[in-house]
Scaffold this motif. Structure first.
Motif, PDB file in Angstrom:
ATOM      1  N   TRP A  50       0.814  -1.222   0.000  1.00  0.00           N
ATOM      2  CA  TRP A  50       0.000   0.000   0.000  1.00  0.00           C
ATOM      3  C   TRP A  50       0.851   1.277   0.000  1.00  0.00           C
ATOM      4  O   TRP A  50       0.322   2.379  -0.170  1.00  0.00           O
ATOM      5  CB  TRP A  50      -0.947  -0.002   1.201  1.00  0.00           C
ATOM      6  N   LEU A  51       2.181   1.113   0.169  1.00  0.00           N
ATOM      7  CA  LEU A  51       3.072   2.265   0.089  1.00  0.00           C
ATOM      8  C   LEU A  51       3.433   2.633  -1.352  1.00  0.00           C
ATOM      9  O   LEU A  51       3.995   3.706  -1.594  1.00  0.00           O
ATOM     10  CB  LEU A  51       4.359   1.984   0.867  1.00  0.00           C
ATOM     11  N   LEU A  52       3.128   1.758  -2.296  1.00  0.00           N
ATOM     12  CA  LEU A  52       3.527   1.997  -3.686  1.00  0.00           C
ATOM     13  C   LEU A  52       3.061   3.342  -4.243  1.00  0.00           C
ATOM     14  O   LEU A  52       3.833   4.033  -4.920  1.00  0.00           O
ATOM     15  CB  LEU A  52       3.031   0.848  -4.575  1.00  0.00           C
TER      16      LEU A  52
ATOM     17  N   VAL B 107       8.967   3.486  -6.764  1.00  0.00           N
ATOM     18  CA  VAL B 107      10.036   2.505  -6.953  1.00  0.00           C
ATOM     19  C   VAL B 107      10.828   2.288  -5.668  1.00  0.00           C
ATOM     20  O   VAL B 107      11.419   1.221  -5.467  1.00  0.00           O
ATOM     21  CB  VAL B 107      10.978   2.957  -8.095  1.00  0.00           C
ATOM     22  N   PHE B 108      10.821   3.273  -4.767  1.00  0.00           N
ATOM     23  CA  PHE B 108      11.587   3.139  -3.532  1.00  0.00           C
ATOM     24  C   PHE B 108      11.030   2.027  -2.653  1.00  0.00           C
ATOM     25  O   PHE B 108      11.748   1.472  -1.830  1.00  0.00           O
ATOM     26  CB  PHE B 108      11.590   4.461  -2.771  1.00  0.00           C
ATOM     27  N   THR B 109       9.756   1.674  -2.841  1.00  0.00           N
ATOM     28  CA  THR B 109       9.176   0.558  -2.097  1.00  0.00           C
ATOM     29  C   THR B 109       9.913  -0.732  -2.407  1.00  0.00           C
ATOM     30  O   THR B 109      10.165  -1.555  -1.518  1.00  0.00           O
ATOM     31  CB  THR B 109       7.682   0.405  -2.439  1.00  0.00           C
ATOM     32  N   PHE B 110      10.269  -0.939  -3.683  1.00  0.00           N
ATOM     33  CA  PHE B 110      11.002  -2.146  -4.075  1.00  0.00           C
ATOM     34  C   PHE B 110      12.410  -2.144  -3.477  1.00  0.00           C
ATOM     35  O   PHE B 110      12.925  -3.196  -3.084  1.00  0.00           O
ATOM     36  CB  PHE B 110      11.080  -2.239  -5.603  1.00  0.00           C
ATOM     37  N   VAL B 111      13.018  -0.966  -3.416  1.00  0.00           N
ATOM     38  CA  VAL B 111      14.357  -0.865  -2.835  1.00  0.00           C
ATOM     39  C   VAL B 111      14.321  -1.252  -1.352  1.00  0.00           C
ATOM     40  O   VAL B 111      15.154  -2.032  -0.874  1.00  0.00           O
ATOM     41  CB  VAL B 111      14.907   0.570  -3.006  1.00  0.00           C
ATOM     42  N   ILE B 112      13.335  -0.725  -0.628  1.00  0.00           N
ATOM     43  CA  ILE B 112      13.210  -1.040   0.793  1.00  0.00           C
ATOM     44  C   ILE B 112      12.957  -2.532   0.996  1.00  0.00           C
ATOM     45  O   ILE B 112      13.556  -3.174   1.873  1.00  0.00           O
ATOM     46  CB  ILE B 112      12.077  -0.209   1.426  1.00  0.00           C
ATOM     47  N   ALA B 113      12.058  -3.112   0.161  1.00  0.00           N
ATOM     48  CA  ALA B 113      11.745  -4.533   0.291  1.00  0.00           C
ATOM     49  C   ALA B 113      12.983  -5.390   0.042  1.00  0.00           C
ATOM     50  O   ALA B 113      13.230  -6.378   0.743  1.00  0.00           O
ATOM     51  CB  ALA B 113      10.639  -4.917  -0.680  1.00  0.00           C
TER      52      ALA B 113
END
Length: 524
Positions: free
Chosen positions: A76-78, A83-89
């Motif tokens: 839900w942060l997307l 794209v930073f959500t993928f980096v954090i994950a």
């Protein structure tokens, strides 16, 4: 199976399967709330890892699975972080790489019964170590801890009162490990079934012997939820709507009125007119009003989020400044390096300032409340400390206005049930927008949920309780015990490795003999 094994020889395909397998546990959390799914959700991931050809590949499977879990939990942060959500994950997913190596080490190939028995304790301990590290505020906090999926299960809430949400996580992973052993290692059924019976015995013992909170009175607490208000002068119109809703509480004999996070967008010291209006509400309803101010302060530099108590005579002087801020939402960690996140999403343009200590407030009539702000309700230690300091009611002020149509509001509201069960104190989760909810001292729901589309107020009959739960008394003993288990296993493995590497003694070779039976002489 050979076809599947051949298909998984591709590193990319295997990584994709690991990511999907790691994401499966998310279905046990709200909004789906398939709590029973948590007890089998890790099995595909474990089976994939144990079949890894090497320890390095098992670590990669753990990493990709962890990334899938974190991405699914925070999907839900997307819209905000893009794209930073993928980096954090991807970064947080790396924490599961050692756990992946552990799975293969303990369950790979044809392990002995002793190794399987060790796995049923070591693997849950390894999982807890991961949860403990990622629960650090700077890495995002304990949002999506596996045990939190059991927030509506009575026996699980009893376990929370003993060992916190950590004990629930431990047992959920242990059950998954047992099921994986039963599926893949039929010869190891004896230790697997023994582990399952031990889990059942522990749960039963907690249910029977752990002390239950004893109720000793009730208070009437009103939650004011204005709903989404956007457009020009949204702060002023929001305040007016909250004021209108609060006036409806006159004559309803309430003991406390709670507004949500960022319910006041102005510094009350610099706006005495608003402070007077709030005091008038307290006089008209006969109850103190707990508001939350999100504004630049006039007495200190910077922006603070603060819980402020207002009584009939104005500001009471009770103020709590939020201590644990939301990474990227309220501040950017290492802004000099990661400040570019503001250009790809809705990250904080300016860091909020932090408070320095928690606060228990006296509301009157002997009632003491412990306020927290939004993200802080995810931290078990904060509610435990407030309980130790004498809070009768825990209060969380929240707002999920950016995530109304996602799973976030339900996930956030469910955390209050665990905090109530852990501490034996009721908890009020009041939102500006989102889902407002109230839970009794054992984590049971009190009254209705106020959903994301609600713009209303509701009075809850909240039971009070006294006594101390084992979790409040002994703290985070479960993750500490898990670390001791990992340390003991590491020492045992090191000793075993040294024994295997120790050179064997030279064999005794009898001297060669001649044809007549006498020992041969050198040179002859």
């Amino acid at each position: 199976m050979k076809t599947l094994g051949h298909w998984l020889t591709s590193p990319r395909r295997r990584s994709a399967v690991a990511a999907v397998a790691g994401a499966l546990p998310v279905l046990a959390f709200p909004a789906p709330s398939l709590w029973w799914w948590a007890y089998a959700a890790l099995v595909p991931w474990i089976l994939l890892i144990r079949a890894a050809p090497t320890g390095k590949r098992a670590a990669y499977d753990g990493w990709w699975g962890g990334a899938g879990f974190m991405l699914a939990m925070h999907h839900w942060l997307l819209p905000n972080l893009h794209v930073f959500t993928f980096v954090i994950a991807a970064l947080l997913g790396a924490l599961w790489a050692p756990w992946g190596w552990l799975v293969r080490r303990l369950l790979g190939g044809l392990p002995s019964r002793g190794r399987v028995a060790a796995a049923l304790v070591v693997l849950p301990s390894g999982w807890l170590a991961v949860e403990l590290v990622r629960s650090w505020q700077g890495l995002g906090g304990p949002w999506g801890v596996l045990g939190a999926s059991q927030w509506q299960v009575g026996p699980a809430l009893r376990l929370a009162s003993v060992g916190g949400v950590w004990l629930i996580s431990f047992l959920v992973v242990a059950v998954n490990a047992v099921l994986a052993v039963l599926v893949a290692l039929p010869r190891a059924r004896v230790p697997a079934v023994a582990g399952l019976l031990a889990t059942a015995a522990l749960t039963s013992a907690a249910w029977v012997w752990s002390p239950r909170p004893e109720t000793d009175g009730r208070v009437r607490i009103a939650v004011v939820q204005p709903g989404v208000i956007e457009g020009e002068d949204s702060g002023g119109r929001r305040f007016a709507r909250e004021e209108q809703l609060t006036r409806r509480l006159a004559g309803q004999d309430v003991d406390l009125i709670v507004w949500g996070e960022s319910s006041v967008g102005f510094d009350l010291t610099a706006r005495p007119d608003l402070a007077k209006r709030l005091a008038a509400l307290a006089r008209g309803t006969g109850a103190d009003v707990l508001v939350n101010v999100d504004a630049r302060r006039s007495d200190k530099p910077g922006i603070y989020k603060s819980s402020i108590l207002v009584g009939p005579d104005g500001l009471t002087g009770d103020r709590y400044d939020k201590m644990r801020l939301v990474p990227f939402g309220e501040y950017i960690p290492a802004r000099s390096l990661l400040g570019w996140a503001t250009s790809v999403g809705e990250a904080a343009a300016e860091d909020r300032r932090r408070g320095s200590a928690q606060k228990v407030m006296d509301v009157g009539n002997g009632l003491r409340i412990g306020p927290m702000v939004c993200f802080e309700t995810a931290f078990p230690d904060m509610t435990r400390h407030l309980t130790r300091d004498g809070a009768d009611v825990l209060v969380g002020q929240s707002s999920t206005s950016s995530f109304q149509q996602s799973w976030a509001p339900e996930q956030h509201a469910s955390l209050a049930a665990l905090r109530a069960a852990e501490t034996g104190r009721p908890m009020v989760h009041a939102t500006l927008t989102g889902v407002s909810a109230v839970y009794g001292p054992g984590g049971q729901r009190i009254g209705p949920w106020l959903g994301t589309d609600a713009s209303t107020t509701h009075v809850f009959e909240v039971p009070l309780a006294h006594g101390t739960t084992p979790y409040v008394r002994f703290g985070d003993w479960t993750p500490h015990a898990a670390l001791l288990v990992l340390a003991a296993w590491a020492v045992a493995e090191a000793v075993r490795t040294l024994r295997l590497k120790r050179p064997a003694p030279e064999p005794l070779v009898p001297p060669a003999r001649t044809a007549h039976g006498s020992p041969a002489r050198p040179g002859r």
